[in-house]
Design a protein around this motif. Structure first.
Motif, PDB file in Angstrom:
ATOM      1  N   MET A  93       0.822  -1.203   0.000  1.00 29.15           N
ATOM      2  CA  MET A  93       0.000   0.000   0.000  1.00 29.15           C
ATOM      3  C   MET A  93       0.863   1.263   0.000  1.00 29.15           C
ATOM      4  O   MET A  93       0.450   2.293  -0.518  1.00 29.15           O
ATOM      5  CB  MET A  93      -0.965  -0.005   1.180  1.00 29.15           C
ATOM      6  CG  MET A  93      -2.024  -1.109   1.081  1.00 29.15           C
ATOM      7  SD  MET A  93      -2.888  -1.197  -0.505  1.00 29.15           S
ATOM      8  CE  MET A  93      -3.849   0.293  -0.439  1.00 29.15           C
ATOM      9  N   SER A  94       2.061   1.189   0.555  1.00 28.41           N
ATOM     10  CA  SER A  94       2.959   2.344   0.534  1.00 28.41           C
ATOM     11  C   SER A  94       3.268   2.753  -0.903  1.00 28.41           C
ATOM     12  O   SER A  94       3.286   3.934  -1.233  1.00 28.41           O
ATOM     13  CB  SER A  94       4.249   2.031   1.288  1.00 28.41           C
ATOM     14  OG  SER A  94       4.838   0.851   0.767  1.00 28.41           O
ATOM     15  N   THR A  95       3.477   1.791  -1.771  1.00 25.27           N
ATOM     16  CA  THR A  95       3.708   2.065  -3.183  1.00 25.27           C
ATOM     17  C   THR A  95       2.405   2.461  -3.867  1.00 25.27           C
ATOM     18  O   THR A  95       2.367   3.396  -4.667  1.00 25.27           O
ATOM     19  CB  THR A  95       4.319   0.831  -3.882  1.00 25.27           C
ATOM     20  OG1 THR A  95       5.621   0.602  -3.344  1.00 25.27           O
ATOM     21  CG2 THR A  95       4.422   1.022  -5.377  1.00 25.27           C
ATOM     22  N   PHE A  96       1.324   1.773  -3.522  1.00 22.44           N
ATOM     23  CA  PHE A  96       0.029   2.045  -4.143  1.00 22.44           C
ATOM     24  C   PHE A  96      -0.376   3.506  -3.969  1.00 22.44           C
ATOM     25  O   PHE A  96      -0.857   4.148  -4.896  1.00 22.44           O
ATOM     26  CB  PHE A  96      -1.038   1.116  -3.550  1.00 22.44           C
ATOM     27  CG  PHE A  96      -2.352   1.179  -4.256  1.00 22.44           C
ATOM     28  CD1 PHE A  96      -2.582   0.420  -5.385  1.00 22.44           C
ATOM     29  CD2 PHE A  96      -3.366   2.008  -3.803  1.00 22.44           C
ATOM     30  CE1 PHE A  96      -3.797   0.473  -6.055  1.00 22.44           C
ATOM     31  CE2 PHE A  96      -4.580   2.078  -4.459  1.00 22.44           C
ATOM     32  CZ  PHE A  96      -4.798   1.311  -5.591  1.00 22.44           C
ATOM     33  N   TYR A  97      -0.190   4.039  -2.759  1.00 23.94           N
ATOM     34  CA  TYR A  97      -0.574   5.426  -2.492  1.00 23.94           C
ATOM     35  C   TYR A  97       0.271   6.426  -3.276  1.00 23.94           C
ATOM     36  O   TYR A  97      -0.174   7.543  -3.529  1.00 23.94           O
ATOM     37  CB  TYR A  97      -0.468   5.737  -0.999  1.00 23.94           C
ATOM     38  CG  TYR A  97      -1.527   5.066  -0.164  1.00 23.94           C
ATOM     39  CD1 TYR A  97      -2.849   4.997  -0.575  1.00 23.94           C
ATOM     40  CD2 TYR A  97      -1.200   4.504   1.064  1.00 23.94           C
ATOM     41  CE1 TYR A  97      -3.818   4.381   0.197  1.00 23.94           C
ATOM     42  CE2 TYR A  97      -2.163   3.889   1.842  1.00 23.94           C
ATOM     43  CZ  TYR A  97      -3.470   3.832   1.405  1.00 23.94           C
ATOM     44  OH  TYR A  97      -4.417   3.224   2.177  1.00 23.94           O
TER      45      TYR A  97
ATOM     46  N   ASP B 186      -0.550   2.388  10.288  1.00 28.37           N
ATOM     47  CA  ASP B 186       0.357   3.536  10.281  1.00 28.37           C
ATOM     48  C   ASP B 186       0.491   4.150   8.892  1.00 28.37           C
ATOM     49  O   ASP B 186       0.494   5.364   8.732  1.00 28.37           O
ATOM     50  CB  ASP B 186       1.756   3.128  10.768  1.00 28.37           C
ATOM     51  CG  ASP B 186       1.797   2.845  12.252  1.00 28.37           C
ATOM     52  OD1 ASP B 186       0.923   3.352  12.969  1.00 28.37           O
ATOM     53  OD2 ASP B 186       2.715   2.120  12.675  1.00 28.37           O
ATOM     54  N   ARG B 187       0.626   3.303   7.876  1.00 28.32           N
ATOM     55  CA  ARG B 187       0.835   3.778   6.513  1.00 28.32           C
ATOM     56  C   ARG B 187      -0.377   4.573   6.029  1.00 28.32           C
ATOM     57  O   ARG B 187      -0.252   5.654   5.476  1.00 28.32           O
ATOM     58  CB  ARG B 187       1.128   2.586   5.592  1.00 28.32           C
ATOM     59  CG  ARG B 187       1.167   2.896   4.125  1.00 28.32           C
ATOM     60  CD  ARG B 187       2.093   3.983   3.733  1.00 28.32           C
ATOM     61  NE  ARG B 187       3.471   3.619   3.858  1.00 28.32           N
ATOM     62  CZ  ARG B 187       4.454   4.478   3.700  1.00 28.32           C
ATOM     63  NH1 ARG B 187       4.206   5.730   3.417  1.00 28.32           N
ATOM     64  NH2 ARG B 187       5.687   4.107   3.832  1.00 28.32           N
ATOM     65  N   GLU B 188      -1.582   4.027   6.244  1.00 23.69           N
ATOM     66  CA  GLU B 188      -2.794   4.723   5.815  1.00 23.69           C
ATOM     67  C   GLU B 188      -2.950   6.057   6.536  1.00 23.69           C
ATOM     68  O   GLU B 188      -3.273   7.081   5.923  1.00 23.69           O
ATOM     69  CB  GLU B 188      -4.024   3.851   6.080  1.00 23.69           C
ATOM     70  CG  GLU B 188      -4.110   2.603   5.228  1.00 23.69           C
ATOM     71  CD  GLU B 188      -5.171   1.633   5.687  1.00 23.69           C
ATOM     72  OE1 GLU B 188      -5.768   0.977   4.821  1.00 23.69           O
ATOM     73  OE2 GLU B 188      -5.411   1.522   6.908  1.00 23.69           O
ATOM     74  N   ALA B 189      -2.724   6.032   7.844  1.00 21.23           N
ATOM     75  CA  ALA B 189      -2.878   7.257   8.636  1.00 21.23           C
ATOM     76  C   ALA B 189      -1.860   8.309   8.220  1.00 21.23           C
ATOM     77  O   ALA B 189      -2.205   9.489   8.051  1.00 21.23           O
ATOM     78  CB  ALA B 189      -2.741   6.927  10.121  1.00 21.23           C
ATOM     79  N   ASP B 190      -0.601   7.913   8.023  1.00 21.15           N
ATOM     80  CA  ASP B 190       0.430   8.865   7.592  1.00 21.15           C
ATOM     81  C   ASP B 190       0.085   9.467   6.241  1.00 21.15           C
ATOM     82  O   ASP B 190       0.243  10.663   6.022  1.00 21.15           O
ATOM     83  CB  ASP B 190       1.806   8.180   7.509  1.00 21.15           C
ATOM     84  CG  ASP B 190       2.416   7.918   8.873  1.00 21.15           C
ATOM     85  OD1 ASP B 190       1.993   8.564   9.843  1.00 21.15           O
ATOM     86  OD2 ASP B 190       3.321   7.066   8.951  1.00 21.15           O
ATOM     87  N   TRP B 191      -0.383   8.617   5.321  1.00 23.24           N
ATOM     88  CA  TRP B 191      -0.750   9.104   3.998  1.00 23.24           C
ATOM     89  C   TRP B 191      -1.867  10.145   4.090  1.00 23.24           C
ATOM     90  O   TRP B 191      -1.795  11.206   3.469  1.00 23.24           O
ATOM     91  CB  TRP B 191      -1.188   7.944   3.112  1.00 23.24           C
ATOM     92  CG  TRP B 191      -1.711   8.408   1.783  1.00 23.24           C
ATOM     93  CD1 TRP B 191      -0.980   8.741   0.682  1.00 23.24           C
ATOM     94  CD2 TRP B 191      -3.069   8.629   1.434  1.00 23.24           C
ATOM     95  NE1 TRP B 191      -1.815   9.143  -0.329  1.00 23.24           N
ATOM     96  CE2 TRP B 191      -3.111   9.086   0.105  1.00 23.24           C
ATOM     97  CE3 TRP B 191      -4.274   8.474   2.120  1.00 23.24           C
ATOM     98  CZ2 TRP B 191      -4.287   9.389  -0.552  1.00 23.24           C
ATOM     99  CZ3 TRP B 191      -5.451   8.778   1.458  1.00 23.24           C
ATOM    100  CH2 TRP B 191      -5.445   9.234   0.141  1.00 23.24           C
ATOM    101  N   ALA B 192      -2.902   9.837   4.874  1.00 23.91           N
ATOM    102  CA  ALA B 192      -4.037  10.758   4.995  1.00 23.91           C
ATOM    103  C   ALA B 192      -3.604  12.085   5.616  1.00 23.91           C
ATOM    104  O   ALA B 192      -4.024  13.156   5.170  1.00 23.91           O
ATOM    105  CB  ALA B 192      -5.148  10.114   5.817  1.00 23.91           C
ATOM    106  N   ILE B 193      -2.748  12.029   6.621  1.00 22.77           N
ATOM    107  CA  ILE B 193      -2.302  13.250   7.297  1.00 22.77           C
ATOM    108  C   ILE B 193      -1.511  14.139   6.339  1.00 22.77           C
ATOM    109  O   ILE B 193      -1.623  15.364   6.379  1.00 22.77           O
ATOM    110  CB  ILE B 193      -1.495  12.893   8.566  1.00 22.77           C
ATOM    111  CG1 ILE B 193      -2.452  12.354   9.635  1.00 22.77           C
ATOM    112  CG2 ILE B 193      -0.734  14.094   9.090  1.00 22.77           C
ATOM    113  CD1 ILE B 193      -1.777  11.804  10.851  1.00 22.77           C
TER     114      ILE B 193
END
Length: 194
Positions: A32-36, A163-170
Motif C-alpha cells: 500500500m505504501s507504493t500504491f498510495y 500507520d501507513r494509511e494514517a500517515d498518507w491521509a495526514i
C-alpha cells in the motif's frame, strides 16, 4: 529476473496494478505504501520488481523505491515469512518505521500489522536485528504532519487504520487544520481509497 518495469498504469485494484509495458500487461502486487504513491491511471510509472517463480504460478511484486524492494527481499528470507506477509508488513509500516521497530526491538508496532501475531513479530525482530542494513535509509525521515498531526494520527490508529494509511491521509490534509477537521478530512480521504 525482471528487475524494473516502466510503463503506462492501466488499472489499480489494491494490492494489484496492471502495467502496460510496450503492449505487454504485467499484473504486479504492490504494498500500500507504493500504491498510495502511484500516479493516476493512464500515466507512466516505474516500479522496481521482484519475481517469484513457483511450480504453479509466477508472481511479480513491485515497489516504488529500491529500499522497499531490498527490505522485501530481506523479509522473505526469514523462515515462515512469505511474500504476502512481507507485502503486508510494507503496507502497514514504512521502511524507516520497520527499521526503527527492529532497532528498538518493538514488537507492538509489528503486531498492529494485520496477519502478524506475537510469535511472528518476535521472530522477525530476532532475525532482522543483524540483517537490516540501515545505511542509506534516513531513519529520521518523519512524515510532514500538521501541528495537530499526532492527535489526528492517534485517532486514526484507534479507528483501525494502520500507520501507513494514517500517515498518507495526514500528508493530504491542510497543515492548519484543527484536530476535528483534520480527522474528518482524513476519514473522507481514506474512505475514497478503499
Amino acid at each position: 529476473m525482471i528487475g524494473r518495469l516502466t510503463g503506462i498504469l492501466l488499472e489499480k485494484h489494491p494490492p494489484q496494478v496492471l502495467l502496460d509495458v510496450q503492449g505487454v500487461g504485467y499484473e504486479i502486487d504492490v504494498p500500500m505504501s507504493t500504491f498510495y504513491d502511484l500516479p493516476m491511471t493512464g500515466m507512466q510509472t516505474t516500479l522496481y520488481t521482484h519475481l517469484v517463480i513457483r511450480e504453479d504460478v509466477h508472481l511479480l511484486f513491485g515497489f516504488a523505491t529500491e529500499s522497499e524492494r531490498q527490505t522485501f527481499r530481506q523479509l522473505i528470507k526469514i523462515s515462515g515469512v512469505g511474500a504476502r506477509t512481507a507485502l503486508a508488513l510494507l503496507s502497514g509500516l514504512s521502511v524507516p518505521d520497520l527499521y526503527r521497530a527492529v532497532g528498538d526491538q518493538d514488537s507492538t508496532r509489528l503486531i498492529r500489522v494485520p496477519g502478524i501475531g506475537k510469535k511472528t513479530a518476535e521472530r522477525l525482530l530476532l532475525e532482522l536485528r543483524d540483517k537490516l542494513d540501515t545505511e542509506g535509509i534516513n531513519l529520521d525521515q518523519s512524515s510532514a504532519t500538521p501541528n495537530n498531526g499526532s492527535d489526528i494520527l492517534n485517532a486514526l490508529l484507534s479507528l483501525g487504520y494502520n500507520d501507513r494509511e494514517a500517515d498518507w491521509a495526514i500528508k493530504q490534509i491542510a497543515s492548519n487544520a484543527n484536530v476535528s477537521d483534520g480527522i474528518r478530512q482524513a476519514l473522507q480521504l481514506l474512505s475514497k481509497e478503499k
